[in-house]
Enzyme design. Structure first.
Site, PDB file in Angstrom:
ATOM      1  N   PRO A  67       1.819  -7.715  -4.889  1.00 18.85           N
ATOM      2  CA  PRO A  67       2.004  -9.014  -4.224  1.00 18.85           C
ATOM      3  C   PRO A  67       3.107  -8.964  -3.166  1.00 18.85           C
ATOM      4  O   PRO A  67       4.253  -9.302  -3.444  1.00 18.85           O
ATOM      5  CB  PRO A  67       2.396  -9.927  -5.382  1.00 18.85           C
ATOM      6  CG  PRO A  67       3.110  -9.022  -6.335  1.00 18.85           C
ATOM      7  CD  PRO A  67       2.459  -7.680  -6.218  1.00 18.85           C
TER       8      PRO A  67
ATOM      9  N   THR B 124       4.247 -10.640  -0.654  1.00 21.19           N
ATOM     10  CA  THR B 124       5.169 -11.745  -0.348  1.00 21.19           C
ATOM     11  C   THR B 124       6.163 -11.994  -1.494  1.00 21.19           C
ATOM     12  O   THR B 124       7.190 -12.620  -1.295  1.00 21.19           O
ATOM     13  CB  THR B 124       4.423 -13.052  -0.008  1.00 21.19           C
ATOM     14  OG1 THR B 124       3.530 -13.368  -1.079  1.00 21.19           O
ATOM     15  CG2 THR B 124       3.626 -12.899   1.274  1.00 21.19           C
ATOM     16  N   ASP B 125       5.856 -11.482  -2.678  1.00 19.23           N
ATOM     17  CA  ASP B 125       6.822 -11.557  -3.781  1.00 19.23           C
ATOM     18  C   ASP B 125       8.023 -10.640  -3.536  1.00 19.23           C
ATOM     19  O   ASP B 125       9.054 -10.768  -4.191  1.00 19.23           O
ATOM     20  CB  ASP B 125       6.184 -11.141  -5.109  1.00 19.23           C
ATOM     21  CG  ASP B 125       5.367 -12.261  -5.729  1.00 19.23           C
ATOM     22  OD1 ASP B 125       4.515 -12.811  -5.018  1.00 19.23           O
ATOM     23  OD2 ASP B 125       5.577 -12.582  -6.909  1.00 19.23           O
ATOM     24  N   TYR B 126       7.859  -9.682  -2.647  1.00 19.87           N
ATOM     25  CA  TYR B 126       8.981  -8.796  -2.327  1.00 19.87           C
ATOM     26  C   TYR B 126       9.856  -9.416  -1.243  1.00 19.87           C
ATOM     27  O   TYR B 126      11.026  -9.091  -1.110  1.00 19.87           O
ATOM     28  CB  TYR B 126       8.487  -7.419  -1.841  1.00 19.87           C
ATOM     29  CG  TYR B 126       7.375  -6.807  -2.662  1.00 19.87           C
ATOM     30  CD1 TYR B 126       7.336  -6.983  -4.049  1.00 19.87           C
ATOM     31  CD2 TYR B 126       6.370  -6.058  -2.070  1.00 19.87           C
ATOM     32  CE1 TYR B 126       6.304  -6.437  -4.802  1.00 19.87           C
ATOM     33  CE2 TYR B 126       5.334  -5.495  -2.825  1.00 19.87           C
ATOM     34  CZ  TYR B 126       5.308  -5.695  -4.184  1.00 19.87           C
ATOM     35  OH  TYR B 126       4.294  -5.149  -4.932  1.00 19.87           O
TER      36      TYR B 126
END
Lengths: 424, 408
Positions: free
Chosen positions: B171, B173-175
């Site tokens: 994922p 955008t979770d980073y």
């Protein structure tokens, strides 16, 4: 105003760190971007607009130097170093991303500047670290990704692992630099002392492995196994995203769609919803539409359903989806509770009604009247968090104002510094 | 602990998976007391995503969960029950910050939205992190990380030009999201210190992600150019990419990442590959030449890299000042001399596994370094401590909660 409006930041970074100061500037800090007399290296990073004499205008620069004031200073001569030390006296934060050792060589190390301004928070961004066996490794974006383990698991079938097609590694590091500097700020509130904050881009990109970087340490090499050969087939993948099967890209009328055919107790209902729609439209054999994807994992194991039937379902879905555009599918997905997403291009993002309604885009205009649209506030807040003031500075645009204000430089001295090539 | 920069900070962490929990982990590293609330019956996703201890699936085995929740206190609560939400309200009275990552609307349904909570804690800072943000036509759009990466433009620009997009690992955008979240949260805390005012922060992971594409968005807006996927090629460097190497001793496939930044580096690389003849080959003299014949160039480089191990190539090319690095596995990272020098991997005692490993803080502070000393909670590990010591509940109150079944 903005959340960080009381603070002044000296930003010496090049393309490896511009975003750190940008985040401070967007939150209201007075960020002074300092470039060499010949201009920042970041001005040579694409994409470019070919609209001026002497080549392109860097949109990388315009995006990440936006909202800062800009001055020039030759830090490789004594006069420039002296001038810079004067600026440091009133600064709260400093960001730099030079090759390790450069700032020491200039007499501008953390230690030196701490002596003249003990409150200064001095943040360094490097590819691998300021010290250590790889500190001076030859590097670029893709090298950092590889070293941080963020590439190995991302393989598309038979070909080598893939990076993002545009630079990312240093953006992760620069955003970390902003966070680290603010943590140090809270230490300063207690002690009135600044400190040195260091960010290694190699460590920063490890985050992009979903902790896959810890695999060997805990005895699980699933991350590595993902890369060992062709994509798996006949797999029972009960994740929501299809991370094992990796078969979630579909061709639609105007591009691509992201959708894993989910199965199992927690997510199988989404595929059932999809197949119900296909059935209504007469786009799938009744026998296939009857399969319950919530129970599919057991049905496959007990061989009540075959992988061949699953394949035929995939084929029916593939044919069906080609009738629709991304936007149509998005709208239907929200109504019918389907777990899918259009694969947005930058054009889709630029035209997104959602981003428009959230007033995400920021229109700025530089001193020559040139307009630019960029991502704007990165959050919505109930208090005034952000302050957007200006486009990215032209080379030396704020020399006069900043040197007069922060270093008390008279017009005469200013001209002399210019003549000597200390500023431009 | 009292010397750490955030040791006065109290945080209720209702978030889950990655984008939310990463924020609280950073705060805990620097002294904040973070109470992570989760359900033991509706187990959160990070607990069922690996890597797992010994490769064995299990809700207490996930190194991902351990990595993003180290240093927090763990309270098990079933938030679908009103009496559990009463406990959350008491935690809010105690806390400075609340972090949550439910689909927009869920907190409101539970009576735990910002407007309700600020009635009981006027200077609360509440951070809501969601895929698309709390407002706008797609705000209710929920999904997993692949969806966020698609909606933020990343799926489309990771892949080969002749194939459909491949997308990032996990994922993406979770980073990105939590990095922006941490910055604005700390800025909001500083603002509260000065102005005495809390606030609500609505952070969209997709929007944070798009900030990492700001130059590409400017490219679209100024000249209508749409960013395309390039495999591993680069418009300003050639050769540039990931090339296959001789198999490794551990049997895993192996690659080298390689980037040639200018013509001089190319001549040095060419000389190493095939002597002076290739270095002087006019077909490859300039960047424009090399980009023109890039397929051929990649074939030459790839044919050479396959004869060596990635480690051999890395050593040889780095000695010549040419950017090169093994495409590292997690095993490589574990023995990477630079990561070892930095102390990247931290070993912690674990009640079930004996030992576990987490990554260290990504910010190195010279005077007040992070203290990562305690493993992430097993489900409900700190129930008694949180209820008794933090909230001051008496035995009767705790027993009543236990009986009602909400403490799980």
């Amino acid at each position: 105003m903005g959340f960080l409006s009381p603070y002044r930041v000296l930003d010496l970074t090049n393309e490896r760190g511009l975003l750190a100061g940008k985040l401070f500037a967007d939150l209201g800090a007075d960020v002074i971007q300092i470039e060499p007399v010949g201009g920042s290296r970041a001005r040579c990073v694409g994409p470019f607009v070919e609209d001026g004499p002497g080549g392109g205008r860097s949109l990388y620069w315009e995006a990440y130097a936006c909202n800062k004031r800009g001055i020039t200073c030759n830090l490789d001569c004594k006069e420039g170093q002296d001038l810079f030390r004067q600026l440091c006296l009133s600064a709260d934060f400093l960001f730099e991303s030079e090759v390790p050792g450069t700032m020491e060589h200039r007499g501008l190390s953390y230690k030196t500047l701490h002596e003249i301004n003990p409150r200064l928070i001095y943040t360094t961004i490097t590819p691998f670290g300021s010290h250590g066996p790889k500190a001076l490794y030859a590097e670029s974006e893709i090298i950092v990704w590889a070293a941080g383990t963020a590439l190995y698991g991302n393989r598309d079938g038979d070909r080598p692992p893939l990076r993002v097609s545009v630079p990312q590694a240093y953006l992760h590091a620069a955003a970390d630099a902003a966070g680290g500097a603010l943590i140090a700020h809270f230490a300063r509130l207690r002690t009135d002392q600044g400190q040195h904050v260091e960010i290694s881009a190699q460590e920063s990109v490890g985050q992009a492995t979903l902790s896959g970087i810890l695999g060997a340490a805990v005895g699980d090499l699933s991350y590595e196994r993902l890369a060992q050969g062709p994509r798996p087939t006949n797999v029972i993948d009960q994740s929501g995203s299809g991370s094992i099967l990796r078969r979630s890209k579909w061709i639609v009328k105007d591009g691509y769609l992201e959708m894993h055919l989910t199965m199992g107790p927690s997510v199988g209902k989404f595929t059932n919803n999809l197949l119900a729609w296909l059935r209504e439209e007469g786009a799938i054999d009744e026998a296939l539409a009857d399969i319950d994807w919530i129970r599919l994992p057991q049905l496959l194991q007990s061989k009540d359903v075959s992988f061949d039937q699953v394949e035929r379902t995939y084929a029916a879905v593939a044919v069906f989806l080609r009738r629709y555009t991304k936007t149509e599918l998005m709208t239907i997905a929200m109504k019918r509770k389907l777990l899918l997403a259009p694969i947005a291009t930058t054009a889709d993002l630029g035209e997104s009604p959602h981003l428009a309604e959230r007033a995400f885009w920021l229109d700025v205009e530089d001193s020559t009247g040139r307009k630019q649209r960029l991502p704007g506030p990165f959050a919505h807040t109930t208090s005034d968090a952000f302050a957007f003031r200006r486009a990215a500075p032209r080379l030396g645009e704020h020399n006069h104002a900043v040197y007069a204000e922060l270093a008390g430089i008279s017009e005469e001295v200013f001209r002399e510094l210019k003549r000597q090539g200390v500023i431009s | 602990m009292s010397d750490l920069p955030l040791s006065d900070l109290k945080v209720v962490d209702l978030s889950w998976v990655v984008a939310g929990p990463v924020i609280g982990r950073a705060l805990a590293d620097y002294g904040a007391r973070v109470v992570r609330v989760e359900s033991g019956t509706r187990v959160e996703t990070a607990r069922v995503v690996g890597p797992f201890h010994g490769g064995k699936t299990g809700v207490e085995n996930s190194a991902l969960y351990g990595n993003v929740n180290a240093g927090k206190l763990g309270l098990a609560l079933d938030l679908s029950v009103e009496s559990a939400r009463e406990v959350v309200r008491d935690l809010v009275r105690w806390a400075d910050v609340l972090i949550e990552a439910f689909t927009p609307g869920v907190m409101t349904r539970w009576g735990l939205d910002y407007e309700a909570l600020r009635q009981i804690k006027p200077d609360l800072i509440m951070l809501s992190t969601s895929l698309m943000g709390g407002t706008g036509p797609y705000s209710s759009f929920a999904g997993y990380g692949n969806v966020g990466a698609a909606m933020a433009g990343f799926q489309n620009i990771i892949g080969w030009p002749d194939r459909p997009p491949h997308g990032p690992f996990g994922p993406y955008t979770d980073y990105v999201g939590p990095r922006f979240s941490l910055v604005i949260l700390l800025a909001a805390l500083d603002h509260r210190r000065r102005a005495g005012q809390g606030c609500m922060i609505d952070l969209s992971q997709a929007e944070a992600g798009i900030h990492f594409l700001a130059p590409q968005m400017a490219d679209y807006f100024t000249q209508g150019r749409v960013t395309e996927r390039l495999g591993n090629r680069d418009p300003h460097m050639a050769p540039h990419g990931i090339y296959p190497c001789r198999d490794r001793e551990d049997g895993l496939v192996s690659w080298i990442a390689l980037a040639v930044r200018d013509d001089a580096e190319w001549r040095r690389l060419a000389a190493i590959i095939d002597g002076e003849e290739l270095a002087r080959d006019p077909r490859f003299a300039t960047l424009a030449d090399r980009l023109h014949d890039v397929e051929q160039l990649d074939d030459i480089v790839g044919a050479w890299t396959q004869t060596l191990t990635s480690q051999e190539i890395e050593v040889m090319l780095q000695a010549a000042g040419i950017p090169a690095h093994t495409v590292a596995t997690s095993g490589d990272a574990l023995v990477d001399p630079q990561l070892a020098f930095l102390g990247h991997f931290i070993e912690l005692d674990h009640p079930l596994h004996g030992k576990t490993v987490v990554e260290r803080s990504r910010y190195q502070l010279s005077d007040t370094p992070a203290e990562t000393t305690r493993v992430a909670p097993t489900i409900g590990r700190d129930n008694a401590y949180v209820l008794r010591e933090i909230l001051g509940y008496d035995d009767e109150h705790i027993a009543a909660l236990e009986t009602s079944g909400v403490l799980k």
